[in-house]
Design a protein around this motif. Structure first.
Motif: not given
Length: 106
Positions: A64-68
């Motif tokens: 969830p942090i690196s996913t746009p």
């Protein structure tokens, strides 16, 4: 075609089917429009009259942090005329299990 080709409608009486159709609405989606989003409550059954849509599913492994934020998941299916979706959430009350985005005017 709805009456003959969809198992959901096979056992409805003519009156029940007519009542269902009276509640139906025609919606148009433009390319890029999100029709449904995975994880949200489902309150409708969608039948594709025309166009092209893609169905995507996020996995529990998506970060969830690196996913746009606009990422809907891996594309698992394309939907065209007479395909349908949204039925599982509608009949079970569970959240939507996939997202659907229009690729063409649909």
């Amino acid at each position: 075609f709805l009456r003959e080709d969809f198992p959901f409608f096979e056992e409805l009486t003519d009156e029940e089917f007519d009542e269902l159709l009276s509640k139906a609405s025609l919606q148009t989606f433009l390319p890029g429009d999100i029709v449904i989003r995975q994880g949200l409550p489902g309150d409708a059954l969608y039948v594709v009259k025309s166009g092209l849509l893609e169905m995507s599913i996020k996995s529990r492994f998506d970060d969830p942090i690196s996913t746009p934020p606009h990422y809907l998941g891996a594309v698992v299916n394309t939907l065209t005329k007479f395909d349908y979706f949204g039925e599982r959430a509608l009949t079970t009350g569970q959240p939507l299990s996939a997202s659907v985005r229009a690729l063409e005017k649909s």
